[in-house]
Scaffold this active site. Sequence first.
Site, mmCIF file in Angstrom:
data_model
loop_
_atom_site.group_PDB
_atom_site.id
_atom_site.type_symbol
_atom_site.label_atom_id
_atom_site.label_comp_id
_atom_site.label_asym_id
_atom_site.label_seq_id
_atom_site.Cartn_x
_atom_site.Cartn_y
_atom_site.Cartn_z
ATOM 1 N N LYS A 72 0.900 -1.158 0.201
ATOM 2 C CA LYS A 72 -0.123 -0.078 0.069
ATOM 3 C C LYS A 72 0.960 1.177 0.043
ATOM 4 C CE LYS A 72 -3.799 1.947 2.738
ATOM 5 N NZ LYS A 72 -4.665 2.020 3.957
ATOM 6 N N SER A 107 -9.713 -0.681 7.210
ATOM 7 C CA SER A 107 -9.035 -0.652 5.899
ATOM 8 C C SER A 107 -8.054 -1.860 5.071
ATOM 9 C CB SER A 107 -8.163 0.575 6.091
ATOM 10 O OG SER A 107 -9.135 1.895 5.935
ATOM 11 N N SER A 123 -9.350 1.549 3.249
ATOM 12 C CA SER A 123 -8.358 2.319 2.250
ATOM 13 C C SER A 123 -7.393 1.368 1.523
ATOM 14 C CB SER A 123 -7.658 3.453 2.867
ATOM 15 O OG SER A 123 -7.104 2.904 3.993
#
Lengths: 76, 466
Positions: free
Chosen positions: B79, B173, B149
């Site tokens: 990420k 997330s 996310s």
Amino acid sequence: MSPADLTPPEAARWAARAGLHLPDDRHAAAAATANHIHSVVAVLRELDFGDTPPAGAYRATAGAYRAGKEKHDAAV
Amino acid sequence: MQPYELTLADAARRIRARELSPVELVDSVLDRIGTVDPHVGAYVAVTAEHARAAAREAEREAARGAFRGPLHGVPAGLKDLIDVAGSPTSASSRVREGHRAAADSTVAARLRAAGSVLVGKTHTHEFAYGLTTPQTGNAWDRGRVAGGSSGGSAVAVAAGAATFALGTDTGGSIRVPAALNGVVGLKPTYGLVPRHGVTSLSWSLDHVGPVTRTVEDAALVLGVLAGHDPRDPASLDLPALDHAAHLTEGEPDLTGVRVGVPRDYYFDHVDPEVEAAVRRGIAELAALGARLVDVDIPMTRYIQATQWGLMVPEATAYHEGTLRTVPDRYQADVRILLEAGELMGAGDYLRAQRSRTLMREEWARMQEEVDVIAAPSVPMTAVKADQTTVTWADGTAEAVSDAYVRLSAPANITGVPALSVPVGHDTAGMPIGMQLLGRPFGEQALLRVGHAYERTQSARSLAPVA
């Protein structure tokens, strides 16, 4: 609108006190979002905290670690 | 079967047996990225040349019999909140234009030392402050949200564009996009995986963890990530555990394991198809010998208030400088939350911290009665990209982002570990996730239960992208 809600000029003034200049075209949206957030977090005022201290973050202890591990070891 | 289709555990076995070279595996995954990423947009940046060089080095080591462990030569996506030395950490934001990380984050360094090959950085909802990741399409239907996310990480793993990935989880997330894309996501106990070098959303709620195809894969990655690093003040100095050691290959057996089934909260305002799939999953655990125990979730009225009371001011504090210098570079949805956070008083923040104390105590009491709790990961499957609210059967309307956070937030507030495991699809073909929540440091129990469940199911296929 609740009596506790911020008006757009009040939101701008509060932001200025926090050191953030909000352009004119953002006052209304900032007030609306702040009022919504306030309506969510305000329910915490119902709680009787007594002497409860704040938890700045979750703090696991070695005891919690051992308890978790022993529970697992007992289960397998 | 193509190498990009392999689970981490299968790839590791083949690399170890010299049946598969890291170069073949990494080339296969890079080719797959080239095929699917134009459709789903999972990656911010693909580092193909670096990846190929690292794969060749892993291959040279393998040729002389030097294996660093199960991640040796295995490609991963990170990420794009996670620092990798020499690369930008974009946070999927224009605010970070020109950024370049000076050093590896702890987790990137640990993956590198374990022989894993970084293939690229994956999209996040801007600065992790949102639940949809609008740049990325769902791996099963690109017209639906990826979840967030860590949307790019989950979509990459679901589509075969990474063998595994890392995400971060402040209010779901990791678990939300894992559930919405049909992959496994693990939010470890707070303090188990160091966050040094990872961009924060909310210091007291942030976690880093793996997104994988299987529970066994999650255990293998966690084994590399976990361990003390004093540069993260929340990191705990505790003995290392072998998280994959209890995942037996014999007949799955959960005899003696107590599985808590919530009577409230986790099954309220949940789509009937999601509820039915999760209850079938729980019945499967019982069929494996687990004892089901009803539990009542404490302080449910105060969960959202506590989550917001902690996250909103912490996020605003992190962004204090750039909100004043480059506010126009934020996306509109993030900017307004950061601005409104300036207007929250310290009293509200302290009440949320005191509520966390109470909630943690109540959860510890509840969890004395069970080994794990089983519940839905999210109340509904991936919605269409332009849908902003969901209306429940009783007429209640809820923002999509609030709904996706709702069942995840308790584990962020209390710090307990939580694992999302796929349990099927709805009639539209969208994946459904079951959430397993454990005691602090109860990752072994979560992984054991999740692995046992998975072994009762046929192997999952990749998402049919492209």
